[in-house]
Design a protein around this motif. Structure first.
Motif, PDB file in Angstrom:
ATOM      1  N   PRO A 212       0.833  -1.200   0.000  1.00 33.38           N
ATOM      2  CA  PRO A 212       0.000   0.000   0.000  1.00 33.38           C
ATOM      3  C   PRO A 212       0.869   1.253   0.000  1.00 33.38           C
ATOM      4  CG  PRO A 212       0.147  -0.890   2.210  1.00 33.38           C
ATOM      5  CD  PRO A 212       0.884  -1.860   1.311  1.00 33.38           C
ATOM      6  N   GLY A 213       0.290   2.365  -0.411  1.00 33.87           N
ATOM      7  CA  GLY A 213       1.067   3.606  -0.409  1.00 33.87           C
ATOM      8  C   GLY A 213       0.364   4.714  -1.150  1.00 33.87           C
TER       9      GLY A 213
ATOM     10  N   GLU B 291      10.095  14.350   2.076  1.00 38.22           N
ATOM     11  CA  GLU B 291       8.884  14.302   2.899  1.00 38.22           C
ATOM     12  C   GLU B 291       8.330  12.880   2.961  1.00 38.22           C
ATOM     13  OE1 GLU B 291       5.844  17.114   3.340  1.00 38.22           O
ATOM     14  OE2 GLU B 291       6.946  18.713   2.344  1.00 38.22           O
ATOM     15  N   LEU B 292       8.377  12.154   1.841  1.00 40.48           N
ATOM     16  CA  LEU B 292       7.903  10.767   1.835  1.00 40.48           C
ATOM     17  C   LEU B 292       8.759   9.893   2.743  1.00 40.48           C
ATOM     18  CD1 LEU B 292       7.049  10.389  -1.947  1.00 40.48           C
ATOM     19  CD2 LEU B 292       5.414  10.238  -0.052  1.00 40.48           C
ATOM     20  N   LYS B 293      10.078  10.075   2.681  1.00 38.11           N
ATOM     21  CA  LYS B 293      10.973   9.317   3.560  1.00 38.11           C
ATOM     22  C   LYS B 293      10.677   9.624   5.022  1.00 38.11           C
ATOM     23  CE  LYS B 293      14.935   8.785   0.459  1.00 38.11           C
ATOM     24  NZ  LYS B 293      16.333   9.172   0.215  1.00 38.11           N
TER      25      LYS B 293
ATOM     26  N   GLY C 196       7.814   7.848   6.468  1.00 39.21           N
ATOM     27  CA  GLY C 196       7.931   6.402   6.647  1.00 39.21           C
ATOM     28  C   GLY C 196       7.886   5.559   5.387  1.00 39.21           C
ATOM     29  N   ALA C 197       8.090   6.154   4.216  1.00 40.58           N
ATOM     30  CA  ALA C 197       8.096   5.365   2.976  1.00 40.58           C
ATOM     31  C   ALA C 197       9.199   4.310   3.028  1.00 40.58           C
ATOM     32  CB  ALA C 197       8.299   6.271   1.767  1.00 40.58           C
TER      33      ALA C 197
ATOM     34  N   GLY D  72       4.185   2.476   1.819  1.00 42.71           N
ATOM     35  CA  GLY D  72       4.162   2.741   3.251  1.00 42.71           C
ATOM     36  C   GLY D  72       2.716   2.894   3.677  1.00 42.71           C
ATOM     37  N   LEU D  73       2.476   3.341   4.909  1.00 42.91           N
ATOM     38  CA  LEU D  73       1.117   3.547   5.399  1.00 42.91           C
ATOM     39  C   LEU D  73       0.496   4.715   4.632  1.00 42.91           C
ATOM     40  CD1 LEU D  73      -1.016   2.706   7.480  1.00 42.91           C
ATOM     41  CD2 LEU D  73      -0.016   4.386   9.030  1.00 42.91           C
ATOM     42  N   PRO D  74      -0.540   4.453   3.791  1.00 38.80           N
ATOM     43  CA  PRO D  74      -1.084   5.499   2.927  1.00 38.80           C
ATOM     44  C   PRO D  74      -1.513   6.764   3.671  1.00 38.80           C
ATOM     45  CG  PRO D  74      -1.948   3.373   2.264  1.00 38.80           C
ATOM     46  CD  PRO D  74      -1.190   3.148   3.552  1.00 38.80           C
ATOM     47  N   GLU D  75      -2.158   6.613   4.823  1.00 38.23           N
ATOM     48  CA  GLU D  75      -2.623   7.784   5.571  1.00 38.23           C
ATOM     49  C   GLU D  75      -1.451   8.665   5.994  1.00 38.23           C
ATOM     50  OE1 GLU D  75      -3.682   4.585   6.202  1.00 38.23           O
ATOM     51  OE2 GLU D  75      -5.538   4.952   5.086  1.00 38.23           O
ATOM     52  N   GLN D  76      -0.371   8.021   6.393  1.00 40.92           N
ATOM     53  CA  GLN D  76       0.811   8.771   6.828  1.00 40.92           C
ATOM     54  C   GLN D  76       1.475   9.473   5.643  1.00 40.92           C
ATOM     55  OE1 GLN D  76       2.593   6.184   9.759  1.00 40.92           O
ATOM     56  NE2 GLN D  76       4.444   7.412   9.675  1.00 40.92           N
TER      57      GLN D  76
END
Length: 151
Positions: A19-20, A54-56, A59-60, A100-104
């Protein structure tokens, strides 16, 4: 053997699915004659780098740009009206996939976030959450000059 598989996933040597989010950045559709600085209408390497950072930070676990997998030795460099990623020339629109967690990860579109900043410059910004994103493996060679196996 499981440790090797996990290590290969982490350094980008295997395809991964999860997911992501998918963030697409495209040059402005605004007429260049209506602005003082036409540079404001195109996506720059610094814009792509800021979104990647920002993605890293969100938590990507795996990221690609136009299907170029980012690995620890990846470079993102301006090359005129294109950007070089891992030595490959790619042009806008830039499709950035992150697992990663899509919401995050979707928090990039928050008020005051970098995506909102790009929209102010009329850069095209699209963010979509997905339950299944596939990011291809890195196809180059990762070589280290200084890091060696410890004994």
């Amino acid at each position: 053997e499981e440790a090797i598989k996990l290590g290969n996933k982490m350094i980008g040597m295997t395809d991964v699915t999860g997911p992501g989010v998918i963030v697409t950045l495209s040059d402005s559709k605004k007429d260049v004659n209506t602005v003082l600085n036409a540079n404001e209408l195109v996506v720059h390497d610094a814009d792509v780098l800021s979104v990647i950072n920002e993605l890293k930070n969100a938590g990507a676990e795996a990221i690609s740009i136009n299907d170029q997998r980012l690995v620890p030795t990846s470079s993102i460099v301006c090359g005129g009206n294109i950007i070089e990623i891992n030595g490959e020339k790619v042009g806008a629109p830039f499709e950035i996939k992150a697992i990663g967690l899509p919401e995050q990860l979707a928090a990039l579109s928050r008020p005051g976030g970098y995506l909102e900043y790009l929209k102010r410059d009329t850069i095209g910004v699209d963010l979509k959450k997905s339950n299944s994103i596939t990011i291809p493996k890195y196809t180059g060679v990762i070589s280290y000059k200084y890091a060696q196996h410890s004994k």
